[in-house]
Every structure is written in structure tokens, then in C-alpha cells.
Write a protein that holds these residues in place. Structure first.
Motif, mmCIF file in Angstrom:
data_model
loop_
_atom_site.group_PDB
_atom_site.id
_atom_site.type_symbol
_atom_site.label_atom_id
_atom_site.label_comp_id
_atom_site.label_asym_id
_atom_site.label_seq_id
_atom_site.Cartn_x
_atom_site.Cartn_y
_atom_site.Cartn_z
ATOM 1 N N VAL A 1 5.783 5.762 1.002
ATOM 2 C CA VAL A 1 6.373 4.729 1.400
ATOM 3 C C VAL A 1 5.606 3.543 1.240
ATOM 4 N N VAL B 1 0.871 -1.251 0.014
ATOM 5 C CA VAL B 1 0.008 -0.077 0.033
ATOM 6 C C VAL B 1 0.853 1.137 0.059
ATOM 7 N N ASP B 2 0.379 2.322 -0.746
ATOM 8 C CA ASP B 2 1.264 3.503 -0.615
ATOM 9 C C ASP B 2 0.921 4.342 0.497
ATOM 10 N N TYR B 3 1.813 4.618 1.559
ATOM 11 C CA TYR B 3 1.503 5.358 2.332
ATOM 12 C C TYR B 3 2.397 6.581 2.387
#
Lengths: 397, 397
Positions: A277, A272-274
Motif C-alpha cells: 500500500v 512509502v510502500d507499506y
């Protein structure tokens, strides 16, 4: 007799290191290596034997492993790291002429899929190199296979029905925690169930089949049918088996937590893109959940794992139940770890001992039930995992 | 009559922008600004009115805000961003001579603590600057205060008991999702409950007090006592109140999910070190959960929010229940957003309208119940949130 390199510094590795250190008559030299050397040093300190060496190694990296093995030259590598690393470590063993043992079969990181085919593919190379690889030498897989081999050798002409039953009736006094690596635990439980019947595999939904089973000294516990990797090798090695299943107990609260973890997306194993990151939710969850290695201190109750077998001997039907009960607290007092780590780490030590003694030594890649079970069974009684037998009881299955 | 700057580009801002754009006789010019300009552009595209301007602004940054306000020179800023940003936006309004409106009171990021004191502290500065700040102008807080002021003005000599009842009987067909920012939602629900009785605040454990309340066109729903910020200003502004409480409905599944989210540590608002990156678990969870703005399409059912009031008029006891029911689907068809965003965004538009029309205009910092409720109540009926009254019914409370 020989020197071993333990790779890994988690709960199982900690137990195995304690146990290996208790047998200097077999293990001449010991090294513990993991990604974080400080964790290895902490284990050595806990054992109180400064002759144990430690090293830093990234077990995903074959070159680093080869360098370490060429430097230390162990007779056997005990792979007690994550199952993601089985293949890199086997590869390094082949390149350096080192024997191999692990407790859980390889799975790739990006799909939850437990099977032996990846590791069995190394059979010919280990054979040709004159090296022994012992797969799945924990409790289950591990002792469950040894129990089955022992039953086949001594009590049955043909095993027809095999049910491996795994109960953890312990209480760690946390709202929620997994007993071993939460990532592996949750991946294992959220996949479809599967069992073997009449020559084929039958798939179930996760947790679809369950029943109350009664465990010795514990009582009835709701037990869920899961796929477990030893089923795959056991039906191959004991072809008279008509049906083989694996059952594990879970409390309602545990299952509720698991269901919610899936519903809210925290069991996802994709990235998942957070904020720029890339994070795998399940790996982040692991960082937030209690560390299984920290559960020991207040862990009460016991585990009970065994094999319930029905078959024939001299033309007569027979049932047989062989099991071990392990106290979390006793395990903690001896090794600082809870019973789930203990029941996995002790058999790993015994497997390495069997190899170094030359009893379980044959070139190739093997599951534990392909060796003589008797000396292993004898050692279980001496090393903290005594077993008990019930003949012709009601298997409930 | 004037120009407004909407800060924020979430569900509430989207609804408010649609509604503001429906009233060109009041709102001469409109700008939408948020951290991500593309989100503002998407709202403009959805409204289909290319005269609406957009801008990028970091609402945590007073200097950036001041620059934007000095450039655009709005008459009023509608703060529909996160409550963390109330103070920076109020500060920028003071520095640039701009009036202010928001829908939720300030809270600091690191503690879940909802109260007005931080914002009330700006009263003197707004007074001296000749600027109006309208606090908490959504539904609850917002319409709940207007309802109470309306009841006090027309039906009661003294209000003695006030219960604000908030029911969401909608179904979004997701296993779990929050109806607005999950971070704010979970922080709000996991704090202790609190209500006002006989001059003091009584604290409860989270979700400790609950009862079945019957909502119009919906039926009975288990309703939980929470602290909600409008209680703080309402008991101050209506000192005859002996007891004031706030109730919200939650289904068992929602509460189970919430309990597990806390148990597994994902409701934590402190930073966790994850491979060297500092991450707040609740913020990561927000990134994994469904976006509240995406719930609208399949959202069925309706919300029902109102005030249940008991007091005296001409020496006689009287009960009064005033409420609105809002259909998620109707809200979606009009604005692309579900009912929870709709019921908050519409009153924000009306508040700004009241100010620009000069009806709710007085220097200082005010809660909505301190203004004349009548023109606001009239506008609610015209703008999609019609209200209904029940006199002398059973309040169940």
C-alpha cells in the motif's frame, strides 16, 4: 442578501457555519458540503438550524464541484477545505459564475510551497467573468492584512516595518497535538523561514531566528520567524515596506516533538510502500494524532495575534500595535471549537458578509488588504474578535 | 555432525549463518529459510558458499513449517525470526522430531509481555519426544546466563546479587535508529521495569530507575533498569539470588525520541483504520525507520555486556564482573552486520554447536544456564566474543 456554500467540515468550517447562521439578515440560505456528508450533518445538528442544507462533494474533482454549484447556485463559495483544493474550487466557480473566498493559499500536495502565484494567475479570468475572488480571509492571512490596511489608511503615510506576531498561549492538555490540520501545520513549520528586507527575500533555516516577544495578558514567549503567505501580498500592496516578518510562538516541547517527527521520517510527504500500500507518512501520522477538532473541550488559555508596525506620519516616527486576544474556552462554548479554528472561521464569515453587502465586491482576484478595512474592522468587534490598539509602545522588534 | 535449518534472514540470522558456515567440521549442511527467499539468497551470496540451501517459509504457519522440516530433515532448527513465531516453530519441531534453539522468548503480537511460561509449557512434550529445546541463546538472554552459570560453578558457593549490564556505546550516525527490530525494541523499552528482590518481583515505571555505570574502555553511561527475560529463569535456576536486575544504557536523545514516538501514538500496537486499511502504527514506523541491518557500515564504537555478581565463597564475600566488549566495525567487517546483531548471532551458533557435539543435549525445554557453561565459554573466546574477568572490583551496584 445571498446564499453561500461552505466547502469543508473541519474546525474552521464549523466555526464559519455557526457564524454565518448567526447572520440570517445577510445569509439567506446556507449549504455545507464536504467529502463526508455525515460531518456536514453533524455541524447542522450542532447549530440547531435544520434549514441549512448539506451535500457530499469531492473538492478535488472539478466536475463534481460544477454539478453541485449548478444545482445549488450559491452567490459565493466559502472554501474552508484544504489548501490543496483552492484551484479546483476556483475553476468550478469560474465555470458556474460563482464568487469565491478562501482562508489559505493554494499549495500542491507533493511539495511544501506556499505562495500566491498560482491563484493570482486567475485574476484576468475572474475579472472577465465579473466575479470576485477574496483570498486568504482567515486571521493570518486575513485579519493581519486588514489590520495593516487599517493602519495604512488611518495612521501612517508610510509603513516601513511590519511584524505579524502570532502567539498561542493555550494548553490543550495533550502530550502533542497540532491546532489545525497537522499535515498543513507540519509542512508549514518544517520549511525554510523567509522574510522580506530592502526589496528582496531573505531565506533562513527552519526556526533559525527567534526571540522573546511579550504578548498582552500572556507575557513573554519565544517566537520564531517563519515565512507566512500574507507577507507576499502585503509587501506588494504596501510598497513603502522596508522589512516584513512573521513570528509564531512555539514551546520547547512542541519543537522537540517536531524535530523527532522529522528524524524518524514521519514528516515525509513522499509515498512509502507499506505491504504493497502506498502511504504518505505525514498523512498516516495525521490519522494517529489527536484531531484538532477534538481539542476544544479542555483547551485553556488564549491566542494573541496582531501586527506591530513602525512608520512615519506627517514626517514623525510612529509605532502601532493592533491585536486580538481570543480565549479558547469562550470559542469552545460558542462553537464547540478551539480558538485557532475560531480566529480563522470568524473572519471568513465576515469576508463573505462584506461581499454579499456589496462592500468587498469587485471583479478579479484580491487579497483582503486591497479592500476597505473599516467595515471589516467594525464587524470584528461585533462578532467575537475585538481588537485593541497600542500607540508608540515598545515593539521589541 | 549434523544439519541445521536457520529460520530468519535479518541481522542476527545473517551473523549466525556466517558463523555456522565457518564451522564445517560441526555443521555438515545448512539451510536458511524465511518469508522472503531472496533475502536468504543474499546471505548465501554474502557468505560465498553456494552449498548453503535456501527456502521460503511463513514461520507463522505450522503446516508450512512441518512440510519444510519433513523435506529437509534438519537435526536442529535455529529460530532467528521474530519472537512471535517461537510457538509455531516449536510446534513444528515436535511434529517432525526436530531439536530447537532460539534467542528471544515468545511474546504474543497484541500485548508487549515477555515471559517464558508459554515456552516452558512445552517441556513435557519435548521430554517425551526425546528432543532438546534451548531457549534464549543470544547474548542477553544467552551469554548472560552462561556467565552466571560459569560464576556459580567456579567462583561462588552462593550468588546473592546479580546485575546484568548492557551498554551500547556505538554511534551509527543516524538521527534515530534502533539496533534491532524497532518493533521489538520499542515494545521492550516502553513496558514497565521489573526486578527481583527477596523472593518477589518489584515493578517500576518505564525508565524510572537509572544510574551512571562505568563500562570498560567506554566510561560512565547512564543505565536504566529494565525487565529482561533472563531474570525470570536465572532466579529460578539460582535460588540463592536475593536480587537480580538488568540495566541498559540509553542516551538522552534516544529517550527523547522514544518519548515523542509514544506521545504521537506511533508506538501503539493496536490497529488503526487508515483509509480502510488496518495498520499497526508501530509496524508502520518500522517501515519508515532505518533498517537495523543497514546500520553496520558507518557504525563506530563498541558494545559492552556483562554480569556483575556479588556473593560468597568459603564464607567470604566476593565480587565478580565478567564481560565482553564487541566492536561494531569489526563485526561489520566480518559479517556485514553491526555489533548488536553480532553479539546475538554468535552465541546462537555456539549453542547449536554445543547441541550437535552432544554437550548440550538433553530432552526437554531448557534455558542456557542449565547446561555446562565451560565448553560454551571456551568457544566464545574462539568465535569473536572474548570475555574478561575482574575480581573484587567496585561493582557500583
Amino acid at each position: 442578501m445571498g446564499k453561500v456554500l461552505i466547502i469543508g467540515a473541519g474546525g474552521v468550517a464549523t466555526v464559519a457555519a455557526h457564524k454565518v447562521a448567526q447572520h440570517p439578515e445577510v445569509f439567506d440560505e446556507i449549504m455545507i458540503a464536504s467529502r463526508t456528508k455525515a460531518k456536514c450533518d453533524a455541524i447542522v445538528k450542532a447549530i440547531g438550524n435544520p434549514s441549512i442544507q448539506t451535500a457530499k462533494v469531492d473538492a478535488d474533482n472539478v466536475e463534481e464541484l460544477v454539478e453541485l454549484l449548478n444545482g445549488y447556485k450559491p452567490d459565493m463559495v466559502m472554501n474552508l477545505a484544504l489548501p490543496y483544493q483552492d484551484l479546483t474550487i476556483m475553476e468550478a466557480c469560474l465555470q458556474t459564475g460563482c464568487n469565491y473566498l478562501d482562508t489559505a493559499n493554494y499549495e500542491p500536495k507533493d511539495v511544501a510551497h506556499f505562495e500566491y502565484s498560482w491563484q493570482w494567475a486567475y485574476k484576468k479570468r475572474f475579472e472577465e467573468a465579473g466575479l470576485t475572488a477574496i483570498l486568504g480571509c482567515g486571521f493570518d492571512p486575513g485579519v493581519s492584512g486588514v489590520y495593516t490596511a487599517y493602519a495604512a489608511k488611518h495612521y501612517f503615510d508610510e509603513i516601513h516595518y511590519l511584524d505579524i506576531v502570532d502567539c498561542n498561549a493555550g494548553n490543550h492538555h495533550k502530550a502533542f497535538a497540532t491546532n489545525f490540520n497537522p499535515e498543513i501545520n507540519i509542512r508549514e513549520i518544517t520549511q525554510n523561514g523567509r522574510y522580506y528586507e530592502n526589496g528582496q527575500w531573505v531565506e533562513t533555516k527552519p526556526m533559525e531566528i527567534h526571540k522573546d516577544l511579550t504578548y498582552p495578558n500572556i507575557g513573554p514567549r519565544d517566537s520564531y520567524l517563519l515565512f507566512h503567505e500574507e507577507l507576499e501580498s502585503l509587501v506588494k500592496n504596501f510598497p513603502t515596506i522596508k522589512r516584513a516578518r512573521f513570528w509564531m510562538t512555539f514551546g520547547q516541547e512542541y519543537l522537540t516533538h517536531l524535530r523527532v517527527i522529522q528524524n524518524i521520517g514521519m514528516a515525509r510527504i513522499d509515498e512509502v510502500d507499506y505491504n504493497g500500500v502506498k502511504i504518505v507518512p505525514l498523512q498516516f501520522l495525521k490519522a494517529v494524532l489527536p484531531n484538532p477538532q477534538d481539542l476544544g473541550e479542555n483547551y485553556e488559555g488564549e491566542t494573541s495575534i496582531g501586527c506591530r508596525i513602525r512608520g512615519v506620519k506627517d514626517g514623525k516616527e510612529l509605532t502601532y500595535y493592533v491585536y486580538n486576544n481570543c480565549s479558547h474556552h469562550a470559542a469552545y462554548l460558542e462553537t464547540g471549537m478551539q480558538g485557532v479554528s475560531y480566529t480563522t472561521g470568524v473572519p471568513a464569515m465576515i469576508g463573505a458578509m462584506m461581499f454579499l453587502k456589496g462592500i468587498w465586491k469587485k471583479p478579479g482576484v484580491w487579497n483582503v488588504e486591497e479592500f476597505d478595512p473599516d467595515p471589516f474592522m467594525e464587524e470584528l468587534n461585533k462578532d467575537g474578535l475585538p481588537w485593541h490598539e497600542v500607540f508608540n509602545g515598545d515593539l521589541e522588534l
